[in-house]
Design a protein around this motif. Structure first.
Motif, mmCIF file in Angstrom:
data_model
loop_
_atom_site.group_PDB
_atom_site.id
_atom_site.type_symbol
_atom_site.label_atom_id
_atom_site.label_comp_id
_atom_site.label_asym_id
_atom_site.label_seq_id
_atom_site.Cartn_x
_atom_site.Cartn_y
_atom_site.Cartn_z
ATOM 1 N N UNK A 35 5.238 20.552 15.417
ATOM 2 C CA UNK A 35 5.620 21.927 15.734
ATOM 3 C C UNK A 35 4.578 22.907 15.218
ATOM 4 N N UNK A 36 4.029 22.656 14.027
ATOM 5 C CA UNK A 36 3.014 23.542 13.473
ATOM 6 C C UNK A 36 1.752 23.525 14.315
ATOM 7 N N UNK A 37 1.407 22.368 14.880
ATOM 8 C CA UNK A 37 0.239 22.291 15.748
ATOM 9 C C UNK A 37 0.452 23.112 17.009
ATOM 10 N N UNK A 38 1.708 23.216 17.460
ATOM 11 C CA UNK A 38 2.020 24.000 18.650
ATOM 12 C C UNK A 38 2.106 25.483 18.332
ATOM 13 N N UNK A 39 2.179 25.838 17.055
ATOM 14 C CA UNK A 39 2.283 27.237 16.637
ATOM 15 C C UNK A 39 1.311 27.499 15.495
ATOM 16 N N UNK A 40 -0.007 27.450 15.774
ATOM 17 C CA UNK A 40 -0.979 27.618 14.695
ATOM 18 C C UNK A 40 -0.897 29.015 14.099
ATOM 19 N N UNK A 41 -1.170 29.143 12.794
ATOM 20 C CA UNK A 41 -1.124 30.462 12.159
ATOM 21 C C UNK A 41 -2.269 31.341 12.639
ATOM 22 N N UNK A 42 -2.049 32.644 12.597
ATOM 23 C CA UNK A 42 -3.118 33.578 12.907
ATOM 24 C C UNK A 42 -4.189 33.504 11.824
ATOM 25 N N UNK A 43 -5.402 33.847 12.201
ATOM 26 C CA UNK A 43 -6.480 33.890 11.216
ATOM 27 C C UNK A 43 -6.119 34.900 10.131
ATOM 28 N N UNK A 44 -6.176 34.482 8.880
ATOM 29 C CA UNK A 44 -5.829 35.362 7.770
ATOM 30 C C UNK A 44 -4.419 35.160 7.250
ATOM 31 N N UNK A 45 -3.618 34.306 7.920
ATOM 32 C CA UNK A 45 -2.306 33.970 7.374
ATOM 33 C C UNK A 45 -2.481 33.251 6.042
ATOM 34 N N UNK A 46 -1.642 33.590 5.061
ATOM 35 C CA UNK A 46 -1.768 33.030 3.718
ATOM 36 C C UNK A 46 -1.158 31.629 3.678
ATOM 37 N N UNK A 47 -1.912 30.674 4.186
ATOM 38 C CA UNK A 47 -1.413 29.310 4.292
ATOM 39 C C UNK A 47 -1.219 28.669 2.925
ATOM 40 N N UNK A 48 -2.171 28.873 2.026
ATOM 41 C CA UNK A 48 -2.071 28.235 0.712
ATOM 42 C C UNK A 48 -1.006 28.889 -0.159
ATOM 43 N N UNK A 49 -0.771 30.183 0.031
ATOM 44 C CA UNK A 49 0.215 30.869 -0.785
ATOM 45 C C UNK A 49 1.625 30.804 -0.259
ATOM 46 N N UNK A 50 1.799 30.265 0.947
ATOM 47 C CA UNK A 50 3.118 30.187 1.572
ATOM 48 C C UNK A 50 3.766 28.832 1.323
ATOM 49 N N UNK A 51 5.094 28.822 1.258
ATOM 50 C CA UNK A 51 5.844 27.582 1.062
ATOM 51 C C UNK A 51 5.841 26.749 2.336
ATOM 52 N N UNK A 52 5.686 25.437 2.185
ATOM 53 C CA UNK A 52 5.702 24.562 3.351
ATOM 54 C C UNK A 52 7.041 24.636 4.085
#
Length: 263
Positions: A35-52
């Motif tokens: 599902x995450x591959x189908x909905x990639x985050x926008x550039x600049x989304x805080x991926x490391x700081x966000x909870x899985x």
């Protein structure tokens, strides 16, 4: 419900640049990564700081609303914001038309990418540069606010957003939900804002949100429901915000583009 003020919040320019999934968000399996591959985050989304877990729930929300592919392909949107103004938006070009329901019958035609456009009062075009510039900036701010009130569920993984899983809770209407927190980093007009959103565990749709004007606040400025979801084009949108409604919603890929050029 207490009277509330409208928050001018700009999460990301990502606005420019849904088959319901009925699984409960607590059930994590191998499909989450798909599902995450189908909905990639926008550039600049805080991926490391966000909870899985928060990210996985955000992806489920996107899927329940019609899916990322459908969101990306839909082009033209129209809606009536709390009966205060009508908006038309070309998501592909960034062109926006705003018709204010005021005595001057103000019409703002603005491109939200470059803040260029035209301004009309009572059917007469205003050409004074300072006035036009002022209203172009105001028009962009109106779009930022009004679009977020309708399309926020599609913006959970936007640039500058940090997603945190708060825990389980029930909405004011008694809907058992998972609560996500949205905070913002160096983005938009009001990066100090904070939101909590309640995601219904039965259908993965957002059913309530809380707005905090400062991210250090413990009590929100207001809480409103998100209800009355209906299909519009290939998307699922809801316009019930409690005291007031977002109405006259349209989603289409066919619209006369001249509406963004003049009267």
């Amino acid at each position: 419900m207490k009277k509330f003020t409208f928050a001018l919040t700009f999460c990301a320019i990502g606005f420019i640049l849904f088959s319901c999934n009925q699984k409960k968000q607590g059930e994590v399996n191998n499909s989450a990564s798909d599902t995450q591959m189908e909905n990639p985050p926008a550039e600049g989304f805080d991926l490391t700081g966000s909870d899985q877990k928060a990210i996985e729930i955000a992806d489920m929300v996107m899927e329940a609303m019609g899916g990322r592919k459908n969101w990306d392909k839909e082009r033209f949107f129209k809606w009536n914001f709390f009966n205060a103004r009508m908006l038309w938006w070309d998501k592909h070009t960034g062109d926006v038309r705003i018709e204010m329901k005021n005595e001057d019958r103000t019409i703002i035609l603005v491109n939200i990418m470059n803040e260029q456009g035209r301004l009309f009062h009572q059917g007469i075009e205003e050409t004074q540069p300072d006035s036009v510039s002022k209203y172009m900036k105001q028009g962009k701010g109106i779009w930022i606010n009004d679009a977020y009130w309708l399309f926020m569920p599609f913006k959970l993984k936007d640039s500058g957003v940090t997603l945190t899983y708060v825990g389980e809770d029930t909405t004011q209407a008694g809907v058992r939900s998972d609560v996500l927190q949205l905070t913002f980093k160096n983005v938009g007009n009001t990066p100090q804002n904070k939101y909590h959103v309640w995601v219904d565990q039965s259908d993965n749709l957002i059913k309530q949100w809380a707005y905090f004007s400062e991210n250090t606040m413990e009590a929100p400025n207001f809480i409103t429901p998100w209800n009355d979801y209906k299909p519009y084009g290939s998307l699922l949108l809801g316009g019930d915000r409690g005291e007031r409604d977002i109405s006259d919603i349209e989603v289409t890929n066919n619209m006369d583009e001249s509406i963004f050029r003049g009267l």
